[in-house]
Scaffold this motif. Structure first.
Motif, PDB file in Angstrom:
ATOM      1  N   ALA A  78       0.822  -1.205   0.000  1.00 40.20           N
ATOM      2  CA  ALA A  78       0.000   0.000   0.000  1.00 40.20           C
ATOM      3  C   ALA A  78       0.860   1.260   0.000  1.00 40.20           C
ATOM      4  N   GLN A  81       2.504   1.822  -3.430  1.00 43.13           N
ATOM      5  CA  GLN A  81       1.564   2.266  -4.461  1.00 43.13           C
ATOM      6  C   GLN A  81       1.084   3.701  -4.215  1.00 43.13           C
ATOM      7  N   VAL A  82       0.882   4.061  -2.951  1.00 49.04           N
ATOM      8  CA  VAL A  82       0.444   5.425  -2.645  1.00 49.04           C
ATOM      9  C   VAL A  82       1.536   6.429  -2.990  1.00 49.04           C
ATOM     10  N   GLU A  86      -1.195   5.224  -7.527  1.00 45.89           N
ATOM     11  CA  GLU A  86      -2.478   5.816  -7.168  1.00 45.89           C
ATOM     12  C   GLU A  86      -3.090   5.040  -6.008  1.00 45.89           C
ATOM     13  N   TRP A  87      -3.907   5.737  -5.207  1.00 45.06           N
ATOM     14  CA  TRP A  87      -4.492   5.085  -4.056  1.00 45.06           C
ATOM     15  C   TRP A  87      -5.472   3.987  -4.463  1.00 45.06           C
ATOM     16  N   ALA A  90      -3.497   0.917  -4.901  1.00 40.05           N
ATOM     17  CA  ALA A  90      -3.110   0.371  -3.602  1.00 40.05           C
ATOM     18  C   ALA A  90      -4.256  -0.420  -2.983  1.00 40.05           C
TER      19      ALA A  90
END
Length: 204
Positions: A78, A81-82, A86-87, A90
């Protein structure tokens, strides 16, 4: 309670489903999640996997144990990716991974090991024509399944020795004792196979 378990006796509806059908269903779920590539669908699959445990007669705590074991890995995915993506990605990746592991754990908890090994042995039979020994495939899978509690036992023994020596704050000291215990168990397993002539039998 271990996070990823072996067969747990029960009478839920999933227990009556053949191993092959369960594995095909798991494959279909995995392919569907990857193909959809949608964070909302992934979250829905995660919710469904959590609800599946009590629905088939398994304690919800088993799902919680899986998530506790996964959370460091999911957190790393997570954060990466954040920071670099992009969230939504994630959320999708974490939900997909958690859901698939939870679904797979349900399959192992509701399927007898012998049934699973028989399935793989039957699947490997056509490969006999190209030199693959189905009996050896079943043996390798059986040893792989057996290694799960062996690793857990080695870890517990190392932890007990770690605490008995009054050590703390240095968890890396557990690594070498665990490896030594696993090597000893592997040697004992190999000697047992040779003593029973199993290795020679699978060569023929």
């Amino acid at each position: 309670m271990s996070a990823i378990g072996l067969y747990v006796p029960g009478t839920g509806p999933l227990y009556r489903v053949p191993a092959g059908a369960k594995l095909l269903g798991l494959l279909a779920v995995g392919v569907g999640l990857v193909a959809a590539a949608d964070h909302r669908i992934a979250v829905g699959a995660l919710a469904a996997s959590l609800l599946l445990y009590p629905a088939v007669g398994l304690a919800p705590a088993r799902a919680g144990a899986v998530l506790r074991a996964l959370w460091p890995f999911l957190l790393a995915v997570a954060l990466f990716q954040v920071l670099f993506g992009e969230w939504e990605t994630a959320v999708r990746l974490c939900a997909q991974l958690a859901a698939l592991v939870l679904f797979a754990n349900v399959v192992t908890l509701t399927t007898r090991v012998r049934e699973m090994l028989d399935l793989f042995e039957r699947t490997a039979r056509p490969l006999r024509h190209v030199g693959v020994n189905p009996d050896r495939v079943a043996l390798v899978l059986a040893l792989t399944v057996r290694s799960i509690p062996m690793v857990a036992a080695a870890w517990r023994m190392s932890q007990e020795g770690y605490r008995a020596r009054g050590l703390s704050g240095r968890p890396h000291l557990l690594v070498v004792p665990v490896i030594v215990q696993l090597l000893r168990m592997a040697d004992a397993t190999g000697e047992a196979l040779v003593a029973r002539g199993i290795d020679e039998e699978t060569r023929t």
